[in-house]
Each structure stands twice: as structure tokens, then as C-alpha cells.
Design a protein around this motif. Structure first.
Motif, PDB file in Angstrom:
ATOM      1  N   ILE A 143      26.454  73.272  81.757  1.00  0.00           N
ATOM      2  CA  ILE A 143      25.225  72.529  82.075  1.00  0.00           C
ATOM      3  C   ILE A 143      24.550  72.059  80.788  1.00  0.00           C
ATOM      4  O   ILE A 143      24.133  70.909  80.672  1.00  0.00           O
ATOM      5  CB  ILE A 143      24.264  73.406  82.917  1.00  0.00           C
ATOM      6  N   ILE A 144      24.457  72.951  79.816  1.00  0.00           N
ATOM      7  CA  ILE A 144      23.825  72.593  78.541  1.00  0.00           C
ATOM      8  C   ILE A 144      24.620  71.498  77.837  1.00  0.00           C
ATOM      9  O   ILE A 144      24.057  70.513  77.348  1.00  0.00           O
ATOM     10  CB  ILE A 144      23.690  73.837  77.631  1.00  0.00           C
ATOM     11  N   THR A 145      25.953  71.621  77.803  1.00  0.00           N
ATOM     12  CA  THR A 145      26.805  70.614  77.158  1.00  0.00           C
ATOM     13  C   THR A 145      26.662  69.264  77.846  1.00  0.00           C
ATOM     14  O   THR A 145      26.530  68.228  77.177  1.00  0.00           O
ATOM     15  CB  THR A 145      28.279  71.069  77.177  1.00  0.00           C
ATOM     16  N   ALA A 146      26.657  69.276  79.180  1.00  0.00           N
ATOM     17  CA  ALA A 146      26.495  68.010  79.917  1.00  0.00           C
ATOM     18  C   ALA A 146      25.138  67.378  79.634  1.00  0.00           C
ATOM     19  O   ALA A 146      25.039  66.150  79.492  1.00  0.00           O
ATOM     20  CB  ALA A 146      26.673  68.263  81.418  1.00  0.00           C
ATOM     21  N   TYR A 147      24.103  68.186  79.524  1.00  0.00           N
ATOM     22  CA  TYR A 147      22.777  67.682  79.240  1.00  0.00           C
ATOM     23  C   TYR A 147      22.713  67.051  77.848  1.00  0.00           C
ATOM     24  O   TYR A 147      22.181  65.964  77.659  1.00  0.00           O
ATOM     25  CB  TYR A 147      21.744  68.817  79.346  1.00  0.00           C
ATOM     26  N   ILE A 148      23.297  67.726  76.873  1.00  0.00           N
ATOM     27  CA  ILE A 148      23.275  67.223  75.493  1.00  0.00           C
ATOM     28  C   ILE A 148      24.095  65.932  75.366  1.00  0.00           C
ATOM     29  O   ILE A 148      23.711  65.015  74.642  1.00  0.00           O
ATOM     30  CB  ILE A 148      23.830  68.293  74.519  1.00  0.00           C
ATOM     31  N   ASN A 149      25.206  65.848  76.097  1.00  0.00           N
ATOM     32  CA  ASN A 149      26.096  64.674  75.984  1.00  0.00           C
ATOM     33  C   ASN A 149      25.635  63.463  76.813  1.00  0.00           C
ATOM     34  O   ASN A 149      26.284  62.429  76.743  1.00  0.00           O
ATOM     35  CB  ASN A 149      27.520  65.068  76.366  1.00  0.00           C
ATOM     36  N   ARG A 150      24.574  63.623  77.588  1.00  0.00           N
ATOM     37  CA  ARG A 150      24.068  62.466  78.358  1.00  0.00           C
ATOM     38  C   ARG A 150      23.565  61.395  77.428  1.00  0.00           C
ATOM     39  O   ARG A 150      23.174  61.661  76.293  1.00  0.00           O
ATOM     40  CB  ARG A 150      22.910  62.898  79.273  1.00  0.00           C
TER      41      ARG A 150
END
Length: 148
Positions: free
Chosen positions: A140-147
Motif C-alpha cells: 500500500i505504501i509503495t503504491a501510494y508513493i509511486n502514484r
């Protein structure tokens, strides 16, 4: 000149900061890793957590009541609590007005290790909440940062 409780607390926090300790930062630990009352087995307030090291504390009178004694030469640890002072005023017409005034008061406590004849209430080994990564949370954190 007398020093107020507020000044004593402020100076104590400044001393810790000058030593490189941030007294309000605590790791996530359970049993035995915070300052607690020996008699109630409850943790002290956040302000007192900043003033004390982890351990079990009791007042001089509590120590005597439990059949123990404070070791010779030991110095008490400063803690604070709030007292509510009720002030009642009567106006010219006879109406009473009650005001509650909070007042910071202080007293001294001793860690169990500073006493003789007192057993610890908390004998459990400290438990830590490790930093074991949770894969779904990391995703979830990785997806948020990569948005975008």
C-alpha cells in the motif's frame, strides 16, 4: 527566590534535551518499559513519563506502609499531579460563583531499586513490538508513493 513547579519541570526537560534525550519519544514496549506506580500498577501520565526513567515508583509513605525503607542516601524523583482548587465568590447580590482552578503540585517518588524490603509488582520480561514488515502494508505504501 523560590522556583515554581513549572520552572522545575521545564528545567528537567531541558536537561534531558541537552543530554541528547528526547523525553517524549518512547519506543513501543509493554511491561516494565515505562514509569508506573507500584501501588496502582498503572503507568504515570505522559508528563511524568518524561520526568522518570522506566520502572516502578512509590512514595516514601507507600514504602513504609509496605514494610520497606528507602536506602540511605537515595534521592527522590520529582513527579507532578494536578490539583483542582475550588474558589467560591459571592457577588454583591449574594449569588455564588464557583471557579475551578487547576494547580500543578509535585511530590517525590522512589524506584523500587532505591528501596529495601520491597518486591516488584511487574516481574514480566519486557516485550517489544518488532519491526517485522507486513507485506500488504508495504504494498500500500509503495503504491501510494509511486502514484503520479
Amino acid at each position: 527566590m523560590s522556583t515554581s513547579v513549572n520552572e522545575i519541570v521545564t528545567n528537567r526537560i531541558i536537561e534531558e534535551l541537552e543530554k541528547g534525550n528526547i523525553p517524549w519519544q518512547r519506543p513501543w514496549y509493554t511491561a516494565g518499559r515505562y514509569a508506573m506506580s507500584h501501588s496502582t500498577k498503572k503507568p504515570y501520565s505522559l508528563l511524568n513519563q518524561m520526568l522518570l526513567r522506566p520502572g516502578e515508583y512509590l512514595t516514601f509513605e507507600e514504602c513504609k506502609r509496605e514494610g520497606g525503607k528507602v536506602k540511605k542516601g537515595e534521592k527522590g524523583n520529582f513527579v507532578v499531579s494536578w490539583a483542582k482548587i475550588k474558589k467560591v465568590e459571592t457577588d454583591e447580590e449574594g449569588n455564588e460563583r464557583t471557579t475551578i482552578i487547576p494547580r500543578l503540585k509535585y511530590y517525590y517518588v522512589f524506584e523500587v531499586s532505591q528501596c529495601e524490603g520491597i518486591e516488584r509488582n511487574c516481574t514480566e520480561e519486557p516485550k517489544t513490538y518488532g519491526n517485522t514488515p507486513v507485506e500488504s502494508a508495504d504494498n500500500i505504501i509503495t503504491a501510494y508513493i509511486n502514484r503520479e
